[in-house]
Design a protein around this motif. Structure first.
Motif, PDB file in Angstrom:
ATOM      1  N   ARG A   1       0.807  -1.223   0.000  1.00 44.31           N
ATOM      2  CA  ARG A   1       0.000   0.000   0.000  1.00 44.31           C
ATOM      3  C   ARG A   1       0.842   1.276   0.000  1.00 44.31           C
ATOM      4  N   LEU A   2       2.146   1.168   0.244  1.00 43.64           N
ATOM      5  CA  LEU A   2       2.990   2.343   0.401  1.00 43.64           C
ATOM      6  C   LEU A   2       4.220   2.218  -0.491  1.00 43.64           C
ATOM      7  N   LYS A   3       4.439   3.251  -1.317  1.00 45.63           N
ATOM      8  CA  LYS A   3       5.596   3.259  -2.217  1.00 45.63           C
ATOM      9  C   LYS A   3       6.287   4.616  -2.146  1.00 45.63           C
ATOM     10  N   PHE A   4       7.565   4.627  -2.541  1.00 46.69           N
ATOM     11  CA  PHE A   4       8.367   5.857  -2.533  1.00 46.69           C
ATOM     12  C   PHE A   4       9.018   6.039  -3.902  1.00 46.69           C
ATOM     13  N   THR A   5       8.965   7.269  -4.406  1.00 44.66           N
ATOM     14  CA  THR A   5       9.535   7.528  -5.728  1.00 44.66           C
ATOM     15  C   THR A   5       9.915   9.002  -5.852  1.00 44.66           C
ATOM     16  N   THR A   6      10.741   9.306  -6.827  1.00 43.00           N
ATOM     17  CA  THR A   6      11.040  10.701  -7.169  1.00 43.00           C
ATOM     18  C   THR A   6      10.207  11.168  -8.357  1.00 43.00           C
ATOM     19  N   GLU A   7       9.431  10.273  -8.932  1.00 40.95           N
ATOM     20  CA  GLU A   7       8.734  10.559 -10.192  1.00 40.95           C
ATOM     21  C   GLU A   7       7.256  10.860  -9.951  1.00 40.95           C
ATOM     22  N   LEU A   8       6.946  12.135  -9.829  1.00 39.60           N
ATOM     23  CA  LEU A   8       5.562  12.549  -9.613  1.00 39.60           C
ATOM     24  C   LEU A   8       4.674  12.154 -10.792  1.00 39.60           C
ATOM     25  N   GLU A   9       5.242  12.211 -11.979  1.00 35.84           N
ATOM     26  CA  GLU A   9       4.442  11.923 -13.175  1.00 35.84           C
ATOM     27  C   GLU A   9       3.971  10.476 -13.240  1.00 35.84           C
ATOM     28  N   SER A  10       4.596   9.597 -12.469  1.00 33.34           N
ATOM     29  CA  SER A  10       4.173   8.195 -12.492  1.00 33.34           C
ATOM     30  C   SER A  10       2.982   7.929 -11.580  1.00 33.34           C
ATOM     31  N   ALA A  11       2.685   8.873 -10.693  1.00 34.77           N
ATOM     32  CA  ALA A  11       1.629   8.629  -9.716  1.00 34.77           C
ATOM     33  C   ALA A  11       0.497   9.638  -9.763  1.00 34.77           C
ATOM     34  N   ALA A  12       0.807  10.920  -9.966  1.00 38.02           N
ATOM     35  CA  ALA A  12      -0.204  11.976  -9.867  1.00 38.02           C
ATOM     36  C   ALA A  12      -1.381  11.811 -10.821  1.00 38.02           C
ATOM     37  N   PRO A  13      -1.175  11.343 -12.069  1.00 40.56           N
ATOM     38  CA  PRO A  13      -2.325  11.244 -12.986  1.00 40.56           C
ATOM     39  C   PRO A  13      -3.408  10.275 -12.533  1.00 40.56           C
ATOM     40  N   PHE A  14      -3.102   9.386 -11.587  1.00 37.55           N
ATOM     41  CA  PHE A  14      -4.058   8.373 -11.154  1.00 37.55           C
ATOM     42  C   PHE A  14      -4.628   8.671  -9.769  1.00 37.55           C
ATOM     43  N   ALA A  15      -4.214   9.778  -9.154  1.00 42.59           N
ATOM     44  CA  ALA A  15      -4.556  10.041  -7.760  1.00 42.59           C
ATOM     45  C   ALA A  15      -5.930  10.687  -7.611  1.00 42.59           C
ATOM     46  N   ASP A  16      -6.648  10.253  -6.574  1.00 41.18           N
ATOM     47  CA  ASP A  16      -7.879  10.931  -6.177  1.00 41.18           C
ATOM     48  C   ASP A  16      -7.555  12.216  -5.426  1.00 41.18           C
ATOM     49  N   ALA A  17      -6.451  12.182  -4.675  1.00 44.86           N
ATOM     50  CA  ALA A  17      -6.033  13.352  -3.901  1.00 44.86           C
ATOM     51  C   ALA A  17      -4.516  13.460  -3.933  1.00 44.86           C
ATOM     52  N   VAL A  18      -4.025  14.674  -4.125  1.00 41.69           N
ATOM     53  CA  VAL A  18      -2.592  14.945  -4.087  1.00 41.69           C
ATOM     54  C   VAL A  18      -2.343  15.913  -2.929  1.00 41.69           C
TER      55      VAL A  18
END
Length: 437
Positions: free
Chosen positions: A67-84
């Motif tokens: 359930r928890l991941k860490f990355t430097t790449e915002l573009e890999s996660a933000a497009p799928f987020a309900d909340a940022v």
């Protein structure tokens, strides 16, 4: 627990890491994003960038459960987020004391290029009134082709007890201007609000101000009891009795009425200053908060002078064992810690300092010069003229007092946190100086 929401947390410092981890523990899918590659690499190896009790274990659990991941790449996660969530630093800006919002606004610009329709952008960082308006304007300048929402959700975490504060909060404050944003945040916080923690919904600007007002009020309580403790010393009263007597009044409450060397850390110093700057910008007077900031600043060096006085005044060439460096126990945070001013005051008087802290030594080494850092409290006390308790770590509450007395050149202790009782210390043959009695 089923995954309810996809959340991106921008910033993996204290607030972002604790919040993101706890959201994951609620059952949400969380990606923590940070530009610091070394920090992300360390987190992916299970190495925490901060000390917070229980955090390492909770991170490991939620990473293992996916359930928890860490990355430097915002573009890999933000497009799928309900909340940022924006949880980046807002330090005091050099030169004028205003909150530095450059990291918040940079994050907003990046978010605007990536979010999906209907997403909620949430400021978790402590920000001045009106920041949400500017965040919305920035995002809309790069994303005007669909609807999105900007909300405020301030944190009320105590360092050293942050996980419990997040999972069992006194209240959850959300600042929203649209019902759609309120719905998303209610879903995110459902695991805590179903356990009777109240969800306080208000306008975005009110939410932003609530955080600053809360911290300023708590800082005021600290400074108030510290000034009362000085009066207690002069009239022969015990500040512990006074604090108990006023703290049992339900209108006042007992928290933040422990006399000591003043407040420090990441929140109260910068937030009281930022609140003053906001008031000045809006031509409003906050004389009480102005006094709080001034009293606290003078308090810290005053504690150094208290040690010099306890040592007889003629202290050139003498040495002190400083027990505790962080601004409070159960953290490694050295930001605006009273120990910084205390050490400088002692050194200015010609005293050499030997110091020990269970968690803060690495950070202290970058902020203090000409201090001997020791292996444990007994190493620090060996051959010194005085022991000073500056932070209320549990390890300092159970010192071997006979061993302590044998290691010191003189049986002198200055207890700036009132860890011990006068009767106990004098019964062991110490000359004992505390705060407020």
């Amino acid at each position: 627990m089923e995954v309810d929401m996809r959340i991106v947390m921008i910033g993996s410092g204290y607030v972002g890491l604790v919040s993101g981890t706890c959201f994951a523990d609620f059952g949400h899918e969380v990606v923590c994003v940070d530009k610091d590659q070394r920090k992300i690499d360390a987190l992916n190896e299970g190495i925490m960038p901060i000390y917070e009790p229980g955090l390492e274990q909770l991170v490991a659990k939620n990473v293992a459960e996916g359930r928890l991941k860490f990355t430097t790449e915002l573009e890999s996660a933000a497009p799928f987020a309900d909340a940022v969530f924006i949880a980046v630093g807002t330090p005091s800006r050099r030169g004028d004391g205003h909150a530095d919002l450059s990291y918040v606004y940079a994050a907003a610009k990046e978010i605007g290029q990536l979010i999906r329709p209907g997403a909620v952008v949430v400021t978790k960082s402590t920000v001045p009134v009106g920041t949400g308006d500017e965040v919305e304007r920035i995002i809309r300048s790069v994303r005007d082709d669909f609807e999105f929402y900007v909300a405020s959700n301030p944190e009320f975490l105590r360092e050293g007890a942050a996980i419990d504060d997040f999972q069992r909060p006194d209240r959850v404050v959300i600042g929203v201007n649209e019902p759609e944003a309120a719905h998303v945040l209610n879903e995110i916080y459902r695991p805590v609000t179903t356990n009777s923690a109240p969800m306080l919904q208000m306008a975005r600007r009110a939410s932003e101000l609530t955080k600053y007002a809360a911290n300023a009020f708590l800082a005021t309580k600290i400074c108030f009891i510290n000034e009362i403790s000085d009066l207690c010393e002069r009239v022969g009263a015990d500040v512990g009795d006074v604090a108990l007597g006023i703290g049992m009044d339900k209108r006042i409450g007992s928290s933040f009425l422990n006399a000591g060397p003043g407040y420090g850390g990441s929140c109260f110093p910068k937030d009281t200053l930022a609140l003053l700057k906001t008031a000045q910008d809006h031509d409003a007077s906050l004389r009480i908060v102005e006094a709080v900031v001034a009293v606290n600043d003078s308090r810290k060096r005053g504690m150094g002078r208290k040690v010099v006085h306890a040592m007889g005044g003629d202290v050139h060439g003498k040495s002190v064992a400083l027990l505790g460096l962080t601004f409070k126990a159960d953290t490694d945070d050295m930001r605006d810690s009273p120990s910084l001013a205390i050490v400088q005051t002692l050194q200015d008087a010609g005293i050499s300092v030997r110091a020990y802290d269970p968690e803060g030594m690495a950070n202290a080494r970058t902020m203090m010069t000409e201090v001997t850092f020791c292996e444990d409290p007994y190493d620090a006390m060996t051959g010194t003229d005085c022991a000073v308790i500056a932070t209320e770590w549990a390890a300092f509450r159970a010192l071997d007092l006979q061993r302590t007395k044998d290691l010191l050149k003189e049986p002198l202790m200055v207890d700036l946190r009132n860890v011990y009782s006068r009767a106990e210390m004098e019964g062991h043959g110490f000359r004992y100086h505390a705060v407020g009695h």
